[in-house]
Scaffold this motif. Structure first.
Motif, PDB file in Angstrom:
ATOM      1  N   UNK A  26       0.964  -1.127  -0.075  1.00 42.70           N
ATOM      2  CA  UNK A  26       0.029  -0.135  -0.003  1.00 42.70           C
ATOM      3  C   UNK A  26       0.952   1.391   0.079  1.00 42.70           C
ATOM      4  N   UNK A  27       1.975   1.156   0.771  1.00 40.25           N
ATOM      5  CA  UNK A  27       2.896   2.281   1.041  1.00 40.25           C
ATOM      6  C   UNK A  27       3.355   2.703  -0.406  1.00 40.25           C
ATOM      7  N   UNK A  28       3.851   1.498  -1.233  1.00 43.87           N
ATOM      8  CA  UNK A  28       4.542   1.675  -2.385  1.00 43.87           C
ATOM      9  C   UNK A  28       3.537   2.359  -3.386  1.00 43.87           C
ATOM     10  N   UNK A  29       2.325   1.858  -3.280  1.00 45.16           N
ATOM     11  CA  UNK A  29       1.535   2.407  -4.561  1.00 45.16           C
ATOM     12  C   UNK A  29       0.912   3.669  -4.110  1.00 45.16           C
ATOM     13  N   UNK A  30       1.032   4.227  -2.803  1.00 46.75           N
ATOM     14  CA  UNK A  30       0.774   5.647  -2.383  1.00 46.75           C
ATOM     15  C   UNK A  30       2.161   6.551  -2.611  1.00 46.75           C
ATOM     16  N   UNK A  31       3.162   5.877  -2.515  1.00 45.27           N
ATOM     17  CA  UNK A  31       4.331   6.630  -2.809  1.00 45.27           C
ATOM     18  C   UNK A  31       5.030   7.132  -1.450  1.00 45.27           C
ATOM     19  N   UNK A  32       4.911   6.395  -0.313  1.00 43.82           N
ATOM     20  CA  UNK A  32       5.463   6.895   0.793  1.00 43.82           C
ATOM     21  C   UNK A  32       6.137   5.814   1.491  1.00 43.82           C
ATOM     22  N   UNK A  33       6.869   5.855   2.385  1.00 43.38           N
ATOM     23  CA  UNK A  33       7.540   4.849   3.101  1.00 43.38           C
ATOM     24  C   UNK A  33       6.688   3.979   4.023  1.00 43.38           C
ATOM     25  N   UNK A  34       7.076   2.685   3.932  1.00 47.21           N
ATOM     26  CA  UNK A  34       6.182   1.992   5.010  1.00 47.21           C
ATOM     27  C   UNK A  34       6.021   2.470   6.378  1.00 47.21           C
ATOM     28  N   UNK A  35       7.003   2.912   6.954  1.00 44.25           N
ATOM     29  CA  UNK A  35       6.978   3.295   8.367  1.00 44.25           C
ATOM     30  C   UNK A  35       5.984   4.428   8.544  1.00 44.25           C
ATOM     31  N   UNK A  36       5.998   5.294   7.491  1.00 44.01           N
ATOM     32  CA  UNK A  36       5.241   6.587   7.599  1.00 44.01           C
ATOM     33  C   UNK A  36       3.869   6.159   7.368  1.00 44.01           C
ATOM     34  N   UNK A  37       3.491   5.249   6.637  1.00 38.33           N
ATOM     35  CA  UNK A  37       2.197   4.713   6.478  1.00 38.33           C
ATOM     36  C   UNK A  37       1.647   4.174   7.682  1.00 38.33           C
ATOM     37  N   UNK A  38       2.539   3.263   8.457  1.00 38.97           N
ATOM     38  CA  UNK A  38       1.984   2.729   9.681  1.00 38.97           C
ATOM     39  C   UNK A  38       1.889   3.406  10.494  1.00 38.97           C
ATOM     40  N   UNK A  39       2.551   4.559  10.553  1.00 40.49           N
ATOM     41  CA  UNK A  39       2.280   5.683  11.773  1.00 40.49           C
ATOM     42  C   UNK A  39       0.933   6.158  11.579  1.00 40.49           C
ATOM     43  N   UNK A  40       0.592   6.642  10.298  1.00 41.81           N
ATOM     44  CA  UNK A  40      -0.504   7.422  10.070  1.00 41.81           C
ATOM     45  C   UNK A  40      -1.806   6.462  10.079  1.00 41.81           C
ATOM     46  N   UNK A  41      -1.465   5.177   9.857  1.00 43.17           N
ATOM     47  CA  UNK A  41      -2.796   4.179   9.953  1.00 43.17           C
ATOM     48  C   UNK A  41      -2.998   4.000  11.496  1.00 43.17           C
ATOM     49  N   UNK A  42      -1.929   3.857  12.360  1.00 45.41           N
ATOM     50  CA  UNK A  42      -1.998   3.735  13.631  1.00 45.41           C
ATOM     51  C   UNK A  42      -2.719   4.762  14.485  1.00 45.41           C
ATOM     52  N   UNK A  43      -2.292   5.782  14.253  1.00 49.72           N
ATOM     53  CA  UNK A  43      -2.574   6.875  14.764  1.00 49.72           C
ATOM     54  C   UNK A  43      -3.988   7.696  14.311  1.00 49.72           C
ATOM     55  N   UNK A  44      -4.245   7.143  13.022  1.00 52.64           N
ATOM     56  CA  UNK A  44      -5.210   7.756  12.274  1.00 52.64           C
ATOM     57  C   UNK A  44      -5.295   9.204  12.068  1.00 52.64           C
ATOM     58  N   UNK A  50      -1.002  10.650   2.404  1.00 47.16           N
ATOM     59  CA  UNK A  50      -1.753   9.413   2.516  1.00 47.16           C
ATOM     60  C   UNK A  50      -3.148   9.525   1.994  1.00 47.16           C
ATOM     61  N   UNK A  51      -4.023  10.641   2.454  1.00 45.96           N
ATOM     62  CA  UNK A  51      -5.312  10.843   1.961  1.00 45.96           C
ATOM     63  C   UNK A  51      -5.339  10.703   0.500  1.00 45.96           C
ATOM     64  N   UNK A  52      -4.569  11.691  -0.237  1.00 46.85           N
ATOM     65  CA  UNK A  52      -4.375  11.907  -1.715  1.00 46.85           C
ATOM     66  C   UNK A  52      -4.227  10.598  -2.336  1.00 46.85           C
ATOM     67  N   UNK A  53      -3.211   9.646  -1.639  1.00 43.37           N
ATOM     68  CA  UNK A  53      -2.867   8.547  -2.240  1.00 43.37           C
ATOM     69  C   UNK A  53      -4.115   7.637  -2.322  1.00 43.37           C
ATOM     70  N   UNK A  54      -4.792   7.608  -1.220  1.00 42.44           N
ATOM     71  CA  UNK A  54      -5.772   6.737  -1.009  1.00 42.44           C
ATOM     72  C   UNK A  54      -7.172   7.135  -2.204  1.00 42.44           C
ATOM     73  N   UNK A  55      -7.171   8.016  -2.365  1.00 43.46           N
ATOM     74  CA  UNK A  55      -8.195   8.618  -3.087  1.00 43.46           C
ATOM     75  C   UNK A  55      -7.742   8.226  -4.514  1.00 43.46           C
ATOM     76  N   UNK A  56      -6.505   8.370  -5.017  1.00 42.24           N
ATOM     77  CA  UNK A  56      -6.034   8.126  -6.048  1.00 42.24           C
ATOM     78  C   UNK A  56      -6.347   6.434  -6.498  1.00 42.24           C
ATOM     79  N   UNK A  57      -6.229   5.680  -5.420  1.00 41.90           N
ATOM     80  CA  UNK A  57      -6.501   4.377  -5.263  1.00 41.90           C
ATOM     81  C   UNK A  57      -7.938   3.792  -5.426  1.00 41.90           C
ATOM     82  N   UNK A  58      -8.807   4.911  -5.236  1.00 37.96           N
ATOM     83  CA  UNK A  58     -10.158   4.359  -5.446  1.00 37.96           C
ATOM     84  C   UNK A  58     -10.929   4.832  -4.052  1.00 37.96           C
ATOM     85  N   UNK A  59     -10.554   5.623  -3.010  1.00 38.85           N
ATOM     86  CA  UNK A  59     -11.106   5.700  -1.856  1.00 38.85           C
ATOM     87  C   UNK A  59     -12.246   6.865  -2.032  1.00 38.85           C
ATOM     88  N   UNK A  60     -13.397   6.663  -1.822  1.00 40.55           N
ATOM     89  CA  UNK A  60     -14.333   7.611  -1.673  1.00 40.55           C
ATOM     90  C   UNK A  60     -14.055   8.957  -0.804  1.00 40.55           C
TER      91      UNK A  60
END
Length: 77
Positions: A26-44, A50-60
């Motif tokens: 997921x981090x690779x597809x968004x274009x960020x480091x895995x640890x960065x993604x994990x931090x934001x998913x853990x803390x939300x 992260x948000x723009x990457x998720x929207x590019x992947x199809x998030x509503x």
């Protein structure tokens, strides 16, 4: 006090939609480091990359953010 957080349900929906099985993928597809993604998913916490990457992947856009009150946050932690 209400707080805006990343919706983990929408993140899961994006993973299924794109057949993504790991945070590293997921981090690779968004274009960020895995640890960065994990931090934001853990803390939300909100992060534009992260948000723009998720929207590019199809998030509503209407579902990627959720508002929760302080009591929900403290019981979830």
């Amino acid at each position: 006090m209400p707080k805006v957080l990343i919706s983990l349900d929408e993140v899961d929906r994006v993973r299924r939609l794109n057949r993504i099985t790991s945070n590293a993928e997921l981090a690779e597809k968004i274009g960020i480091h895995r640890n960065t993604l994990c931090k934001y998913l853990r803390t939300r916490e909100l992060n534009n990359e992260v948000i723009n990457g998720l929207v590019r992947l199809g998030a509503k856009a209407s579902k990627i953010l959720v508002v929760v009150d302080g009591a929900e946050i403290s019981t979830a932690a």
